[in-house]
Enzyme design. Structure first.
Site, PDB file in Angstrom:
ATOM      1  N   ASP A 272      37.651  12.793  31.147  1.00 44.20           N
ATOM      2  CA  ASP A 272      37.230  14.042  31.758  1.00 44.20           C
ATOM      3  C   ASP A 272      37.955  15.202  31.077  1.00 44.20           C
ATOM      4  O   ASP A 272      39.151  15.134  30.801  1.00 44.20           O
ATOM      5  CB  ASP A 272      37.535  14.029  33.269  1.00 44.20           C
TER       6      ASP A 272
ATOM      7  N   HIS B 101      27.302  10.103  37.094  1.00 44.82           N
ATOM      8  CA  HIS B 101      28.568   9.658  36.501  1.00 44.82           C
ATOM      9  C   HIS B 101      29.495   9.164  37.589  1.00 44.82           C
ATOM     10  O   HIS B 101      29.518   9.698  38.695  1.00 44.82           O
ATOM     11  CB  HIS B 101      29.228  10.780  35.697  1.00 44.82           C
TER      12      HIS B 101
ATOM     13  N   GLY C  76      29.118  18.006  45.970  1.00 44.36           N
ATOM     14  CA  GLY C  76      29.893  18.779  44.998  1.00 44.36           C
ATOM     15  C   GLY C  76      29.619  18.394  43.561  1.00 44.36           C
ATOM     16  O   GLY C  76      30.452  18.609  42.677  1.00 44.36           O
TER      17      GLY C  76
END
Ligand code: AMP
Ligand code: ZN
Length: 115
Positions: free
Chosen positions: A30, A99, A92
């Site tokens: 990430d 993913h 959110g």
């Protein structure tokens, strides 16, 4: 051709730090880690959200789940990890390509949700 951010990562048009790849799924770090280990695992095919999954996607998603613990372990999650799939507005979700987040490290993660 899709201009989806994660589809572009799959095609190599946007750089990512890949940690696992096979013919069906890709895992990469990430860009804004929320824990010492923060990996995203995605199906290579574009599926926008978990709510868009169809029965014919079962095999690839089963494969994604089955490989996830191995990826987590290889990234240093030796004693557990958290996996999260944010779905839609209430969930959110920011990037609309399905993913799974792998979050972990050496110490226990904070409480899952706070209101
Ligand atoms: P979500 O809120 O579940 O949709 O999570 C989207 C995640 O994608 C966030 O944790 C972002 O930090 C991450 N992200 C956004 N752009 C990139 C990128 N180019 N490479 C890696 N991770 C990204
Ligand atoms: Zn996509």
């Amino acid at each position: 051709m899709s201009d989806c951010l994660f589809c572009r990562i799959v095609r190599g048009e946007i750089p990512a730090t890949k940690v696992y790849e096979d013919d069906q799924i890709l895992a990469f770090k990430d860009i804004a880690p929320k824990a010492p280990v923060h990996i995203l695992v995605i199906p290579k095919q574009h599926i926008a959200t978990l709510s868009d999954v169809r029965s014919e996607d079962s095999a690839v998603l089963g494969h994604l789940l089955a490989v996830t613990p191995r990826i987590a372990g290889e990234q240093g999650c030796s004693d557990g990890f958290r996996s999260i799939i944010n779905t839609g507005r209430v969930g959110g979700q920011e990037v609309y390509h399905l993913h799974l987040h792998i979050l972990g490290g050496d110490t226990p993660l904070p409480a899952m949700l706070k209101y």
